[in-house]
Write an enzyme that holds these catalytic residues in place. Structure first.
Site, mmCIF file in Angstrom:
data_model
loop_
_atom_site.group_PDB
_atom_site.id
_atom_site.type_symbol
_atom_site.label_atom_id
_atom_site.label_comp_id
_atom_site.label_asym_id
_atom_site.label_seq_id
_atom_site.Cartn_x
_atom_site.Cartn_y
_atom_site.Cartn_z
ATOM 1 N N GLY A 14 4.467 9.188 2.918
ATOM 2 C CA GLY A 14 5.264 10.119 3.705
ATOM 3 C C GLY A 14 4.864 10.273 5.165
ATOM 4 O O GLY A 14 5.032 11.348 5.735
ATOM 5 N N ASN A 16 6.426 8.832 7.639
ATOM 6 C CA ASN A 16 7.697 9.040 8.354
ATOM 7 C C ASN A 16 8.199 10.461 8.145
ATOM 8 O O ASN A 16 8.691 11.093 9.078
ATOM 9 C CB ASN A 16 8.744 8.021 7.903
ATOM 10 C CG ASN A 16 8.573 6.691 8.606
ATOM 11 O OD1 ASN A 16 8.932 6.553 9.765
ATOM 12 N ND2 ASN A 16 7.984 5.729 7.911
ATOM 13 N N ARG A 67 18.265 5.073 -13.833
ATOM 14 C CA ARG A 67 18.986 5.253 -12.580
ATOM 15 C C ARG A 67 20.191 6.193 -12.681
ATOM 16 O O ARG A 67 20.387 7.046 -11.824
ATOM 17 C CB ARG A 67 19.431 3.912 -12.005
ATOM 18 C CG ARG A 67 20.023 4.099 -10.615
ATOM 19 C CD ARG A 67 20.047 2.836 -9.824
ATOM 20 N NE ARG A 67 21.205 2.027 -10.157
ATOM 21 C CZ ARG A 67 21.611 0.993 -9.427
ATOM 22 N NH1 ARG A 67 20.947 0.646 -8.348
ATOM 23 N NH2 ARG A 67 22.658 0.301 -9.785
ATOM 24 N N MET A 92 11.654 4.227 -2.426
ATOM 25 C CA MET A 92 11.525 2.848 -2.908
ATOM 26 C C MET A 92 12.563 2.436 -3.961
ATOM 27 O O MET A 92 12.409 1.399 -4.602
ATOM 28 C CB MET A 92 10.118 2.617 -3.466
ATOM 29 C CG MET A 92 9.007 2.818 -2.445
ATOM 30 S SD MET A 92 9.215 1.831 -0.953
ATOM 31 C CE MET A 92 8.662 0.253 -1.576
ATOM 32 N N ARG A 93 13.596 3.225 -4.151
ATOM 33 C CA ARG A 93 14.645 2.864 -5.125
ATOM 34 C C ARG A 93 15.909 2.469 -4.390
ATOM 35 O O ARG A 93 16.210 3.023 -3.333
ATOM 36 C CB ARG A 93 14.966 4.070 -6.028
ATOM 37 C CG ARG A 93 13.759 4.636 -6.734
ATOM 38 C CD ARG A 93 13.308 3.719 -7.832
ATOM 39 N NE ARG A 93 12.113 4.236 -8.484
ATOM 40 C CZ ARG A 93 11.498 3.616 -9.478
ATOM 41 N NH1 ARG A 93 11.947 2.460 -9.920
ATOM 42 N NH2 ARG A 93 10.421 4.136 -10.012
ATOM 43 N N ILE A 94 16.648 1.538 -5.007
ATOM 44 C CA ILE A 94 17.947 1.179 -4.439
ATOM 45 C C ILE A 94 19.001 2.066 -5.090
ATOM 46 O O ILE A 94 19.055 2.189 -6.321
ATOM 47 C CB ILE A 94 18.231 -0.324 -4.640
ATOM 48 C CG1 ILE A 94 17.280 -1.123 -3.751
ATOM 49 C CG2 ILE A 94 19.686 -0.651 -4.292
ATOM 50 C CD1 ILE A 94 17.373 -2.621 -3.878
ATOM 51 N N HIS A 111 13.891 0.696 8.141
ATOM 52 C CA HIS A 111 13.369 -0.559 7.617
ATOM 53 C C HIS A 111 12.397 -1.134 8.649
ATOM 54 O O HIS A 111 12.726 -1.167 9.843
ATOM 55 C CB HIS A 111 14.519 -1.542 7.350
ATOM 56 C CG HIS A 111 14.044 -2.831 6.769
ATOM 57 N ND1 HIS A 111 13.686 -2.943 5.444
ATOM 58 C CD2 HIS A 111 13.817 -4.036 7.341
ATOM 59 C CE1 HIS A 111 13.255 -4.168 5.231
ATOM 60 N NE2 HIS A 111 13.330 -4.852 6.358
ATOM 61 N N GLU A 182 8.547 3.194 14.139
ATOM 62 C CA GLU A 182 9.159 4.027 13.101
ATOM 63 C C GLU A 182 9.077 5.527 13.396
ATOM 64 O O GLU A 182 10.079 6.239 13.340
ATOM 65 C CB GLU A 182 8.505 3.749 11.742
ATOM 66 C CG GLU A 182 8.759 2.346 11.242
ATOM 67 C CD GLU A 182 8.178 2.109 9.853
ATOM 68 O OE1 GLU A 182 8.321 2.973 8.982
ATOM 69 O OE2 GLU A 182 7.570 1.042 9.640
HETATM 70 C C1 GRF Z 1 7.700 2.502 5.971
HETATM 71 O O1 GRF Z 1 7.133 1.307 6.420
HETATM 72 C C2 GRF Z 1 9.198 2.393 5.999
HETATM 73 O O2 GRF Z 1 9.669 1.581 7.017
HETATM 74 C C3 GRF Z 1 9.518 1.792 4.682
HETATM 75 O O3 GRF Z 1 8.562 2.316 3.781
HETATM 76 C C4 GRF Z 1 7.408 2.753 4.496
HETATM 77 C C5 GRF Z 1 7.194 4.195 4.173
HETATM 78 O O4 GRF Z 1 5.996 4.730 4.628
HETATM 79 N N1 GRF Z 1 10.898 2.017 4.345
HETATM 80 P P1 GRF Z 1 5.755 6.301 4.601
HETATM 81 O O5 GRF Z 1 5.881 6.788 3.168
HETATM 82 O O6 GRF Z 1 6.765 6.952 5.508
HETATM 83 O O7 GRF Z 1 4.353 6.477 5.099
#
Ligand code: GRF
Length: 201
Positions: A14, A16, A67, A92-94, A111, A182
């Site tokens: 987390g 981001n 899902r 991490m899920r589509i 991404h 990011e």
């Molecule tokens: C990041 O690299 C993001 O681009 C990708 O998954 C990672 C997540 O990292 N989608 P965090 O959980 O935000 O540290």
């Protein structure tokens, strides 16, 4: 005009999410309010970050539910909270086409490459950075895009380039892409998209 109620979906550390929470607190995000953080795993450290920021933290366990039940419960959770914008921050899920079609241009993802390079199914985490190094590109970066039924295929909202160093490893590159791209463009993109939603209300 009310702020845009936003949910952040997470699976892991987390960082981001933290950048987004910090941007809201420091006034860099003014058009959105983070109303809930939703994880598919109870162990995700991102949930602790939400609690520390005083934001509701919710787990909907994907593995146990599968899902379709996960998405059913997710839709309910979003509806109950009046969520208008969904942010995938290391989720991490589509999501199925059935889910994404309910929220056209209302789901954002980040991404860790310059789409259309090193993206799509199978490109996640360190694999993205390893692929960039293996190919030998000299510039990579991060992309914020809307989510549709094509993995990493929705309209691009923001991108930022990051130079690759000759001694980079996937790990060092991942860290620099996060720090230099990011954590900067994701809060900015949320502010901009939420501003558009807010003005259209
Ligand atoms: C990041 O690299 C993001 O681009 C990708 O998954 C990672 C997540 O990292 N989608 P965090 O959980 O935000 O540290």
């Amino acid at each position: 005009m009310q702020k845009v109620k936003t949910a952040v979906l997470v699976s892991g550390g987390g960082t981001n999410l933290q950048a987004i929470l910090d941007a809201e607190r420091s006034g860099k995000i003014t058009n959105a309010t983070i109303a809930a953080v939703i994880s598919d795993r109870a162990e995700a450290y991102a949930l602790r970050r939400a609690e520390q920021a005083g934001v509701e933290a919710v787990t909907i366990p994907f593995k146990e539910l599968g899902r379709s039940e996960f998405e059913r419960q997710l839709i309910l959770a979003l509806q109950e909270r009046g969520i208008e914008l969904i942010v995938l921050a290391g989720f991490m899920r589509i999501l199925s086409a059935d889910f994404t079609s309910r929220y056209p241009e209302r789901i954002l993802n980040i991404h860790p490459s310059l789409i259309p390079s090193f993206c799509g199914e199978g490109y996640y985490g360190l694999k993205v950075h390893r692929a960039a190094l293996d190919y030998g590109v000299k510039v990579t970066g991060a992309t914020v895009h809307f989510v549709n039924e094509v993995p990493d295929g929705g309209k691009i909202v923001a991108q930022k380039a990051v130079y690759i160093h000759s001694d980079d490893t996937p790990e060092s590159l991942q860290k620099r892409v996060m720090r230099e791209a990011e954590w900067i463009i994701f809060p900015e993109a949320i502010e901009s998209v939420a501003g558009n939603i807010r003005r259209s209300k």
